[in-house]
Each structure stands twice: as structure tokens, then as C-alpha cells.
Design a protein around this motif. Structure first.
Motif, PDB file in Angstrom:
ATOM      1  N   GLY A  16       1.446 -19.570 -15.122  1.00 49.77           N
ATOM      2  CA  GLY A  16       0.807 -20.859 -14.908  1.00 49.77           C
ATOM      3  C   GLY A  16       1.651 -21.771 -14.054  1.00 49.77           C
ATOM      4  O   GLY A  16       2.608 -21.356 -13.412  1.00 49.77           O
ATOM      5  N   GLY A  17       1.285 -23.007 -14.028  1.00 46.86           N
ATOM      6  CA  GLY A  17       2.019 -23.955 -13.209  1.00 46.86           C
ATOM      7  C   GLY A  17       1.766 -23.708 -11.734  1.00 46.86           C
ATOM      8  O   GLY A  17       0.791 -23.081 -11.335  1.00 46.86           O
ATOM      9  N   LEU A  18       2.654 -24.177 -10.907  1.00 46.31           N
ATOM     10  CA  LEU A  18       2.487 -24.060  -9.465  1.00 46.31           C
ATOM     11  C   LEU A  18       2.695 -22.637  -8.952  1.00 46.31           C
ATOM     12  O   LEU A  18       2.196 -22.283  -7.895  1.00 46.31           O
ATOM     13  CB  LEU A  18       3.459 -25.005  -8.752  1.00 46.31           C
ATOM     14  CG  LEU A  18       3.259 -26.488  -9.049  1.00 46.31           C
ATOM     15  CD1 LEU A  18       4.343 -27.309  -8.375  1.00 46.31           C
ATOM     16  CD2 LEU A  18       1.891 -26.944  -8.603  1.00 46.31           C
ATOM     17  N   ASP A  19       3.434 -21.813  -9.698  1.00 49.54           N
ATOM     18  CA  ASP A  19       3.728 -20.454  -9.253  1.00 49.54           C
ATOM     19  C   ASP A  19       2.611 -19.464  -9.568  1.00 49.54           C
ATOM     20  O   ASP A  19       2.643 -18.344  -9.082  1.00 49.54           O
ATOM     21  CB  ASP A  19       5.026 -19.953  -9.889  1.00 49.54           C
ATOM     22  CG  ASP A  19       6.234 -20.725  -9.406  1.00 49.54           C
ATOM     23  OD1 ASP A  19       6.187 -21.236  -8.269  1.00 49.54           O
ATOM     24  OD2 ASP A  19       7.214 -20.826 -10.165  1.00 49.54           O
ATOM     25  N   GLY A  20       1.640 -19.833 -10.395  1.00 49.21           N
ATOM     26  CA  GLY A  20       0.543 -18.934 -10.733  1.00 49.21           C
ATOM     27  C   GLY A  20       1.033 -17.664 -11.401  1.00 49.21           C
ATOM     28  O   GLY A  20       1.749 -17.717 -12.381  1.00 49.21           O
ATOM     29  N   ASP A  21       0.649 -16.491 -10.867  1.00 51.20           N
ATOM     30  CA  ASP A  21       1.017 -15.209 -11.457  1.00 51.20           C
ATOM     31  C   ASP A  21       2.308 -14.628 -10.873  1.00 51.20           C
ATOM     32  O   ASP A  21       2.722 -13.548 -11.259  1.00 51.20           O
ATOM     33  CB  ASP A  21      -0.114 -14.194 -11.262  1.00 51.20           C
ATOM     34  CG  ASP A  21      -1.314 -14.504 -12.150  1.00 51.20           C
ATOM     35  OD1 ASP A  21      -1.159 -15.288 -13.109  1.00 51.20           O
ATOM     36  OD2 ASP A  21      -2.395 -13.950 -11.883  1.00 51.20           O
ATOM     37  N   GLU A  22       2.951 -15.319  -9.962  1.00 47.12           N
ATOM     38  CA  GLU A  22       4.177 -14.797  -9.343  1.00 47.12           C
ATOM     39  C   GLU A  22       5.284 -14.524 -10.369  1.00 47.12           C
ATOM     40  O   GLU A  22       6.000 -13.530 -10.239  1.00 47.12           O
ATOM     41  CB  GLU A  22       4.675 -15.737  -8.250  1.00 47.12           C
ATOM     42  CG  GLU A  22       5.736 -15.134  -7.385  1.00 47.12           C
ATOM     43  CD  GLU A  22       5.321 -13.838  -6.687  1.00 47.12           C
ATOM     44  OE1 GLU A  22       6.190 -12.969  -6.514  1.00 47.12           O
ATOM     45  OE2 GLU A  22       4.146 -13.690  -6.330  1.00 47.12           O
ATOM     46  N   PRO A  23       5.461 -15.340 -11.415  1.00 45.79           N
ATOM     47  CA  PRO A  23       6.476 -15.008 -12.421  1.00 45.79           C
ATOM     48  C   PRO A  23       6.199 -13.675 -13.117  1.00 45.79           C
ATOM     49  O   PRO A  23       7.127 -13.015 -13.571  1.00 45.79           O
ATOM     50  CB  PRO A  23       6.400 -16.167 -13.416  1.00 45.79           C
ATOM     51  CG  PRO A  23       5.864 -17.304 -12.627  1.00 45.79           C
ATOM     52  CD  PRO A  23       4.905 -16.688 -11.646  1.00 45.79           C
ATOM     53  N   ALA A  24       4.942 -13.245 -13.168  1.00 40.94           N
ATOM     54  CA  ALA A  24       4.616 -11.951 -13.777  1.00 40.94           C
ATOM     55  C   ALA A  24       5.229 -10.817 -12.967  1.00 40.94           C
ATOM     56  O   ALA A  24       5.721  -9.833 -13.528  1.00 40.94           O
ATOM     57  CB  ALA A  24       3.105 -11.776 -13.864  1.00 40.94           C
ATOM     58  N   ARG A  25       5.207 -10.933 -11.650  1.00 42.05           N
ATOM     59  CA  ARG A  25       5.813  -9.905 -10.788  1.00 42.05           C
ATOM     60  C   ARG A  25       7.300  -9.777 -11.104  1.00 42.05           C
ATOM     61  O   ARG A  25       7.824  -8.676 -11.268  1.00 42.05           O
ATOM     62  CB  ARG A  25       5.606 -10.247  -9.316  1.00 42.05           C
ATOM     63  CG  ARG A  25       6.238  -9.239  -8.365  1.00 42.05           C
ATOM     64  CD  ARG A  25       6.002  -9.618  -6.921  1.00 42.05           C
ATOM     65  NE  ARG A  25       4.614  -9.559  -6.556  1.00 42.05           N
ATOM     66  CZ  ARG A  25       4.011  -8.470  -6.058  1.00 42.05           C
ATOM     67  NH1 ARG A  25       4.707  -7.377  -5.862  1.00 42.05           N
ATOM     68  NH2 ARG A  25       2.739  -8.490  -5.754  1.00 42.05           N
ATOM     69  N   THR A  26       7.982 -10.909 -11.210  1.00 41.42           N
ATOM     70  CA  THR A  26       9.409 -10.901 -11.516  1.00 41.42           C
ATOM     71  C   THR A  26       9.664 -10.271 -12.882  1.00 41.42           C
ATOM     72  O   THR A  26      10.577  -9.463 -13.045  1.00 41.42           O
ATOM     73  CB  THR A  26       9.961 -12.341 -11.486  1.00 41.42           C
ATOM     74  OG1 THR A  26       9.659 -12.915 -10.216  1.00 41.42           O
ATOM     75  CG2 THR A  26      11.454 -12.373 -11.728  1.00 41.42           C
ATOM     76  N   PHE A  27       8.837 -10.626 -13.870  1.00 43.77           N
ATOM     77  CA  PHE A  27       8.986 -10.103 -15.225  1.00 43.77           C
ATOM     78  C   PHE A  27       8.785  -8.583 -15.241  1.00 43.77           C
ATOM     79  O   PHE A  27       9.567  -7.848 -15.836  1.00 43.77           O
ATOM     80  CB  PHE A  27       7.984 -10.790 -16.160  1.00 43.77           C
ATOM     81  CG  PHE A  27       8.134 -10.407 -17.596  1.00 43.77           C
ATOM     82  CD1 PHE A  27       9.056 -11.053 -18.398  1.00 43.77           C
ATOM     83  CD2 PHE A  27       7.345  -9.410 -18.151  1.00 43.77           C
ATOM     84  CE1 PHE A  27       9.200 -10.702 -19.731  1.00 43.77           C
ATOM     85  CE2 PHE A  27       7.484  -9.049 -19.475  1.00 43.77           C
ATOM     86  CZ  PHE A  27       8.415  -9.695 -20.275  1.00 43.77           C
ATOM     87  N   ILE A  28       7.746  -8.100 -14.553  1.00 41.68           N
ATOM     88  CA  ILE A  28       7.453  -6.662 -14.530  1.00 41.68           C
ATOM     89  C   ILE A  28       8.541  -5.913 -13.759  1.00 41.68           C
ATOM     90  O   ILE A  28       8.947  -4.817 -14.163  1.00 41.68           O
ATOM     91  CB  ILE A  28       6.047  -6.404 -13.958  1.00 41.68           C
ATOM     92  CG1 ILE A  28       4.999  -6.916 -14.965  1.00 41.68           C
ATOM     93  CG2 ILE A  28       5.829  -4.923 -13.656  1.00 41.68           C
ATOM     94  CD1 ILE A  28       3.573  -6.900 -14.461  1.00 41.68           C
ATOM     95  N   GLU A  29       9.037  -6.475 -12.661  1.00 41.14           N
ATOM     96  CA  GLU A  29      10.124  -5.832 -11.915  1.00 41.14           C
ATOM     97  C   GLU A  29      11.371  -5.712 -12.783  1.00 41.14           C
ATOM     98  O   GLU A  29      12.064  -4.691 -12.740  1.00 41.14           O
ATOM     99  CB  GLU A  29      10.430  -6.614 -10.641  1.00 41.14           C
ATOM    100  CG  GLU A  29       9.379  -6.456  -9.570  1.00 41.14           C
ATOM    101  CD  GLU A  29       9.591  -7.373  -8.373  1.00 41.14           C
ATOM    102  OE1 GLU A  29      10.384  -8.338  -8.469  1.00 41.14           O
ATOM    103  OE2 GLU A  29       8.943  -7.118  -7.342  1.00 41.14           O
ATOM    104  N   MET A  30      11.651  -6.723 -13.594  1.00 42.89           N
ATOM    105  CA  MET A  30      12.794  -6.689 -14.495  1.00 42.89           C
ATOM    106  C   MET A  30      12.598  -5.580 -15.545  1.00 42.89           C
ATOM    107  O   MET A  30      13.520  -4.824 -15.834  1.00 42.89           O
ATOM    108  CB  MET A  30      12.986  -8.044 -15.179  1.00 42.89           C
ATOM    109  CG  MET A  30      14.226  -8.138 -16.029  1.00 42.89           C
ATOM    110  SD  MET A  30      14.497  -9.788 -16.702  1.00 42.89           S
ATOM    111  CE  MET A  30      13.003 -10.011 -17.675  1.00 42.89           C
ATOM    112  N   GLN A  31      11.384  -5.468 -16.096  1.00 43.32           N
ATOM    113  CA  GLN A  31      11.084  -4.398 -17.046  1.00 43.32           C
ATOM    114  C   GLN A  31      11.281  -3.033 -16.387  1.00 43.32           C
ATOM    115  O   GLN A  31      11.850  -2.123 -16.990  1.00 43.32           O
ATOM    116  CB  GLN A  31       9.630  -4.488 -17.532  1.00 43.32           C
ATOM    117  CG  GLN A  31       9.365  -5.533 -18.555  1.00 43.32           C
ATOM    118  CD  GLN A  31       7.902  -5.514 -18.985  1.00 43.32           C
ATOM    119  OE1 GLN A  31       7.016  -5.077 -18.248  1.00 43.32           O
ATOM    120  NE2 GLN A  31       7.645  -5.987 -20.184  1.00 43.32           N
TER     121      GLN A  31
END
Length: 77
Positions: free
Chosen positions: A36-51
């Protein structure tokens, strides 16, 4: 106009991920609080890459780079 409900399961948003080598994983869980917020779903990419990095370290087989990532469609029960 009513807002469309997002696919949220127990505080997680589910994503389908396609990698550059053509492999696909479905229903990858990302905490809804990270989105959410201004970044939308971009934090999900970072989270999945970390996983993926952690999984690669444990298994000894690194994942490819993410090509596309979309929210999983809601299943009809």
C-alpha cells in the motif's frame, strides 16, 4: 463507487510470480502491512526476492530474476 476487495488471507496478500527462466510460483504470501501507500505492490517484489535468496541459500539452488508479478485471483469455493 465501491472499492474492489483485495485478495487478503489472514493478513497476507497472495501473488503469482513468473521468473525470467519461465518457471512460475503461485500464491506467494506477502504481509498486507508491507503493501500500500505510494509504493503500491513494489514492496512485495522486494519481500519475495528476499525470500528467494533465503531459499536459495538453504537449497543451494538460486532462483532466477522475477519477470512479472501479479496478485493471485480469488478462488471460488
Amino acid at each position: 463507487m465501491a472499492k474492489k476487495k483485495q485478495q487478503v488471507a489472514n493478513g497476507f496478500v497472495l501473488f503469482d510470480v513468473v521468473y525470467e527462466d519461465g518457471t512460475q510460483t503461485s500464491n506467494r504470501k506477502v504481509p498486507a502491512a508491507d503493501l500500500g501507500g505510494l509504493d503500491g505492490d513494489e514492496p512485495a517484489r522486494t519481500f519475495i526476492e528476499m525470500q528467494d535468496r533465503k531459499i536459495g541459500e538453504v537449497s543451494g539452488m538460486a532462483r532466477g530474476r522475477i519477470k512479472t508479478m501479479v496478485r493471485s485471483k480469488r478462488r471460488v469455493a
